[in-house]
Design a protein around this motif. Sequence first.
Motif, PDB file in Angstrom:
ATOM      1  N   THR A 116       0.833  -1.207   0.000  1.00  0.00           N
ATOM      2  CA  THR A 116       0.000   0.000   0.000  1.00  0.00           C
ATOM      3  C   THR A 116       0.869   1.260   0.000  1.00  0.00           C
ATOM      4  OG1 THR A 116      -0.173  -0.029   2.427  1.00  0.00           O
ATOM      5  CG2 THR A 116      -1.900  -1.147   1.194  1.00  0.00           C
ATOM      6  N   SER A 117       2.079   1.170   0.568  1.00  0.00           N
ATOM      7  CA  SER A 117       2.983   2.322   0.534  1.00  0.00           C
ATOM      8  C   SER A 117       3.443   2.624  -0.888  1.00  0.00           C
ATOM      9  CB  SER A 117       4.218   2.070   1.411  1.00  0.00           C
ATOM     10  OG  SER A 117       3.833   1.975   2.760  1.00  0.00           O
ATOM     11  N   ALA A 161      -9.334  -0.658   3.928  1.00  0.00           N
ATOM     12  CA  ALA A 161      -8.811   0.250   4.970  1.00  0.00           C
ATOM     13  C   ALA A 161      -7.301   0.411   4.823  1.00  0.00           C
ATOM     14  CB  ALA A 161      -9.167  -0.287   6.349  1.00  0.00           C
ATOM     15  N   ALA A 162      -6.603  -0.688   4.533  1.00  0.00           N
ATOM     16  CA  ALA A 162      -5.143  -0.633   4.409  1.00  0.00           C
ATOM     17  C   ALA A 162      -4.727   0.256   3.231  1.00  0.00           C
ATOM     18  CB  ALA A 162      -4.589  -2.039   4.217  1.00  0.00           C
ATOM     19  N   TYR A 163      -5.428   0.144   2.102  1.00  0.00           N
ATOM     20  CA  TYR A 163      -5.069   0.972   0.938  1.00  0.00           C
ATOM     21  C   TYR A 163      -5.397   2.438   1.193  1.00  0.00           C
ATOM     22  CZ  TYR A 163      -3.490  -2.817  -1.997  1.00  0.00           C
ATOM     23  OH  TYR A 163      -2.758  -3.845  -2.516  1.00  0.00           O
ATOM     24  N   LEU A 164      -6.525   2.700   1.842  1.00  0.00           N
ATOM     25  CA  LEU A 164      -6.865   4.087   2.173  1.00  0.00           C
ATOM     26  C   LEU A 164      -5.781   4.694   3.054  1.00  0.00           C
ATOM     27  CD1 LEU A 164     -10.697   4.162   2.991  1.00  0.00           C
ATOM     28  CD2 LEU A 164      -9.518   5.379   1.150  1.00  0.00           C
ATOM     29  N   ASP A 165      -5.393   3.964   4.101  1.00  0.00           N
ATOM     30  CA  ASP A 165      -4.354   4.460   5.022  1.00  0.00           C
ATOM     31  C   ASP A 165      -3.027   4.645   4.294  1.00  0.00           C
ATOM     32  OD1 ASP A 165      -6.200   4.360   6.993  1.00  0.00           O
ATOM     33  OD2 ASP A 165      -5.411   2.556   7.987  1.00  0.00           O
ATOM     34  N   GLY A 166      -2.652   3.645   3.495  1.00  0.00           N
ATOM     35  CA  GLY A 166      -1.366   3.680   2.795  1.00  0.00           C
ATOM     36  C   GLY A 166      -1.259   4.874   1.866  1.00  0.00           C
ATOM     37  N   ARG A 168      -3.311   7.744   1.981  1.00  0.00           N
ATOM     38  CA  ARG A 168      -3.465   9.014   2.722  1.00  0.00           C
ATOM     39  C   ARG A 168      -2.173   9.404   3.433  1.00  0.00           C
ATOM     40  NH1 ARG A 168      -9.428   7.497   4.929  1.00  0.00           N
ATOM     41  NH2 ARG A 168     -10.621   8.452   3.235  1.00  0.00           N
ATOM     42  N   ALA A 169      -1.451   8.406   3.957  1.00  0.00           N
ATOM     43  CA  ALA A 169      -0.231   8.685   4.722  1.00  0.00           C
ATOM     44  C   ALA A 169       0.861   9.307   3.855  1.00  0.00           C
ATOM     45  CB  ALA A 169       0.284   7.395   5.352  1.00  0.00           C
TER      46      ALA A 169
END
Length: 346
Positions: A268-269, A299-304, A306-307
């Motif tokens: 995801t990063s 959720a993991a892709y959204l977080d990755g 957005r971060a």
Amino acid sequence: MANLRFLRGYNDAVVLGLARSGAVTRVELAERSGLTPQAVSKVVGRLIADGLLVESGTRNVGVGKPRTLLKLVADSRLALGAQVERDELRVVLTDLAGTVLDRAVAPLPRGFDPPAFVAELTRLVDRLRSDRLIGVGIGFVGPLDHRTGVVHDPNGLTGWHDVPLRSWAEERLGLPVVLDKDTNTAMVAEAWRRGEELRDAVLVLVGTGLGIGMLLDGRVHRGARTNAGEYGHTTLQLDGPTCVCGRTGCVEALHNLAAARGDLVEATSVVGVAVADLVQLLDIDHVVLAGRAVLAEPAAYLDGVRARLPKDEWLPVDVSITPLGDDVVAAGAAMLVLSEFYGRPR
Ligand SMILES: [Zn+2]
């Protein structure tokens, strides 16, 4: 123009396109279309006779008698849209409002060739076929030429060197066909659904490959050869692993390798870093994530993503997951057909 193939006339399309956004009077149609009241009357009469419009209630306008409202009959015509992945074919049936009414899904054999594909497409289309169909849209993995309807050597598929898929499919199905990259049809679906809200956006499709659809200044950006969006093959690491495209360190290769070894944070990063570059390059304010890898771990892709985005307060970027889920590419392909039906620029 090729994109008027579905229409009886340009004026019909303009009037239908206006009626799509809600009930309208004949006077409003004339004002918004620039057509004369006489022309609107003629077009409306024809569309009512064809079952596309219906008179439904009245609107009071102060002085004078109430005006009759006209409504689009959403299920009077239908469209089909297909998503072609390297291992699966999905076909959806939509009405004139773009609502998905039905779907058929079948696996595709590894490395499938054009005859095998056209046979399977025909089988699924026949399962959903109706005499109200106006056409079929196909969202295919790139590279391909949207204007000529020719597929050019997609990675991982054999026998697809310069294949005139659109004309082959039209011949087999007996229906008008539009062909576009899967990333573009998915972008069309989001643009159709969200309207004016979405003007500068990127849709990132993470399936067996990774690509993007771009909406720039309200239009899907396809580029000079209609092949824009091969973003999965952008180099992120000079000495990186070899990619299916033959180069090294591509976004897609780095993502797929991380995903294959179960390293979701790294996978995801990679997408996040790539999207941040796009935000810097294009100044987009919306990012939509789609594709089966994303839908498996939303959720993991959204977080990755957005971060990794720029932190400047004046550069807000809305990141979301497509609510159309697994249907987004196929539904967008159907909406591409509908866009041509309505004569809307795209
Ligand atoms: Zn590559």
